[in-house]
Structure formats: C-alpha cells, structure tokens
Design an enzyme around this catalytic site. Structure first.
Site, mmCIF file in Angstrom:
data_model
loop_
_atom_site.group_PDB
_atom_site.id
_atom_site.type_symbol
_atom_site.label_atom_id
_atom_site.label_comp_id
_atom_site.label_asym_id
_atom_site.label_seq_id
_atom_site.Cartn_x
_atom_site.Cartn_y
_atom_site.Cartn_z
ATOM 1 N N ARG A 1 26.425 -30.846 33.922
ATOM 2 C CA ARG A 1 25.701 -29.881 34.823
ATOM 3 C C ARG A 1 24.681 -30.757 35.590
ATOM 4 N NH1 ARG A 1 25.190 -27.997 29.410
ATOM 5 N NH2 ARG A 1 26.234 -25.875 29.203
ATOM 6 N N LYS B 1 21.736 -28.018 28.034
ATOM 7 C CA LYS B 1 21.260 -26.742 27.921
ATOM 8 C C LYS B 1 20.825 -26.281 26.593
ATOM 9 C CE LYS B 1 22.773 -22.162 29.695
ATOM 10 N NZ LYS B 1 23.960 -21.378 30.471
ATOM 11 N N HIS C 1 27.832 -27.622 40.190
ATOM 12 C CA HIS C 1 28.631 -26.981 39.151
ATOM 13 C C HIS C 1 29.954 -26.847 39.497
ATOM 14 C CE1 HIS C 1 27.289 -25.589 35.263
ATOM 15 N NE2 HIS C 1 28.136 -24.388 35.317
ATOM 16 N N ARG D 1 31.848 -29.531 37.744
ATOM 17 C CA ARG D 1 31.795 -29.274 36.430
ATOM 18 C C ARG D 1 33.206 -28.220 36.213
ATOM 19 N NH1 ARG D 1 29.105 -29.078 31.272
ATOM 20 N NH2 ARG D 1 29.041 -27.048 30.475
ATOM 21 N N HIS E 1 29.515 -26.060 25.381
ATOM 22 C CA HIS E 1 29.483 -24.725 25.254
ATOM 23 C C HIS E 1 29.154 -24.209 23.807
ATOM 24 C CE1 HIS E 1 32.134 -23.881 29.121
ATOM 25 N NE2 HIS E 1 30.673 -24.355 29.316
#
Length: 301
Positions: free
Chosen positions: A140, A165, A236, A239, A262
């Site tokens: 990211r 994240k 992004h 990515r 994720h």
C-alpha cells in the site's frame, strides 16, 4: 517574539487516541477516526459521550439525506463503532450503527507493458524505486512511505512491513531485480546524503521525514501522463496490478492473500474478476458441446 500556545486536548479525545495507540493504528487511520468522531460531535452540538441511540439514528438519517457516499458512510460507521465500543464502553450504541451496501467497482489494472512504461517514465531513481516497491512487493502507499532502510532483509529476500493496515506486521516479497534497484538507490542516496542506516528508505523533502502518500500519488499520476497511459491511476493501482498479474501467472489466491496482508480471502478473490488471462484460459462448457455430440455420433466398434 510570539510564543506558541499548545492546543489543549480534551480527556475524551486523548482517551480515543490512547485506545488507537494501544492497537498500533497508523497515522492515517487515527486522523480519519478523529475526524469522523468530530463530525458526529458537530452534529450533536455537545460532547459525543452524551449520545443516545436516538442521536445515532438521527445522525445516520441526516448523512443519508446529505447523499454522503456509501464508502464514506461506512468509514464513519467504523470510526464510531470503535469510539463507542473501546473508548466509551457503550457497545449498545455501536450496535445501532448500520453499514450501507454498495456496489464495489472493479479496480483499474494496467498491463505489464503499461507498468513497465510507467516505471520508466519516473523522473528520478528515488521515485522509480518507490513505485517499483509498490508493484514488485504489492505494498500500500502508506506501507511504501513507512519503509525504513533496516526493513530490507536481503538474506531472506523479504521486506518487513511493520505498520500495515490495522497495525499488523507481515513480510512482503523482495524480488531479485527489485533488490538490485534498491541497492542502486542506496548508493545514490548515500552519495546525496539523504539515506541513513536507521533512516527512511524514501525520505521526503527533509531526510528526517518520509515521503508522504500524497507525494506518491502525484509521482504516479505524473509518470502515467508521461507514459501516455490514459487510465486513471494512483499508487494503489500498482498493488492491484501486483495481485492481478500473480493470479494470471497461476499463483494460488491464498498465497496472494498472505502477500497482500488481506485479513479475508474474499478481498483477494475479487481480483479474479479482472484477471483477464485467467478468464481466457477457461474453457466454456459450450465449447465442449460439439465434442460431446461428435463422440455420441461416432460409430461403435
């Protein structure tokens, strides 16, 4: 001589900040949560710790009447749920918040040729290296900006992402070609005295501060224009390209999930909708009808 007076922080705001710090929330997440809780407080016209279930209901109705986009409203819901649950210990209010359903748009994905042209169109080695990390490791924008020199593990060919994240730590892949590019940037950066062993991998205008995500976005946009790419792209996008191109190369979606960091497989599986090479390699059952019919008509020996 003017004396700067520090801005007082209310105990409630400080408690919210402390709860986010405990969970290692990134700077961007903290900024957004503080903004969204402040938005709710402005609506109330009083301290948000006095909110009632009816206040929460009226707030969401007003946001809907103002045509606040669903993604924005859902971000506000996430911030308020955290605030009510963790800061106020009022899960009853958090349960009153409703997330809005919305159609998720397919991400813009560049071809491999377009990615190569974009990287070649950057104006300096630092920019090329930063965007190459975004594509080559699938990071990211905030993760690229937060990298430090010591996060490069050339022995295990990994990049350590310390503040991903949700504050999660993970290892990202470090391709051989990307390592060579980063070593070249290290030599140039050392010569220019902007890179230091314990410093940022991609410093901003001052070597003590990292490159901002806004600067990264500007770099991508300028490179895409210079490369003649008509699609709307941002950091992004690289990515998205990383995940889609891996999927098209036959890499298992669960491995890609791990590389991207994720939490849910459903998020990664979404890339199957834009992996055109995968779709082209799938044979429709319609194509097999003729074969089946021919086999049925073949004379039996």
């Amino acid at each position: 001589m003017t004396t700067l007076v520090p801005v007082a922080v209310s105990p409630l705001r400080q408690r919210l900040i402390d709860e986010m710090d405990i969970r290692r929330f990134g700077h961007g997440t903290q900024r957004n949560y503080l903004r969204d809780v402040g938005r709710f407080a402005t609506f109330l016209g009083r301290s948000p710790d006095t909110a009632t279930a009816e206040d929460v209901r009226r707030f969401q109705i007003e946001q809907g009447e103002m045509d606040v986009p669903a993604p924005t409203m859902n971000a506000i819901v996430s911030a308020l749920r955290f605030f009510f649950t963790q800061t106020l210990d009022r899960p009853d209010l958090a349960r009153k918040l409703v997330r809005m359903r919305h159609e998720r748009k397919l991400p813009v994905v560049l071809s491999r040729d377009e990615v190569a042209r974009l990287l070649d169109a950057t104006t300096c080695l630092k920019h090329q290296a930063a965007l190459s990390v975004a594509y080559g490791a699938g990071l990211r924008a905030s993760e690229v900006a937060s990298l430090k020199v010591r996060d490069i593990d050339s022995e295990r060919m990994l990049l350590r992402v310390e503040r991903g994240k949700g504050g999660r730590y993970r290892n990202a892949m470090l391709p051989t070609g990307l390592l060579a590019l980063l070593r070249e940037w290290w030599r140039v950066g050392r010569r220019e005295r902007v890179l230091h062993v314990d410093g940022w991998l991609f410093p901003g205008q001052h070597y003590l501060k990292p490159l901002s995500t806004r600067q990264l976005h500007r770099i991508v946009v300028e490179a895409s224009v210079a490369a003649g790419i008509g699609k709307r792209v941002g950091p992004h996008t690289l990515r998205h390209c990383f995940a889609t191109h891996l999927l098209e190369d036959g890499i298992d979606v669960r491995i890609i999930q791990t590389l991207l960091g994720h939490a849910k497989l459903d998020t990664t599986a979404y890339y199957t909708q834009v992996a055109t090479r995968v779709l082209r390699n799938v044979t429709s059952p319609f194509e097999r009808l003729a074969t089946t019919a021919a086999e049925g008509k073949a004379p039996k020996g």
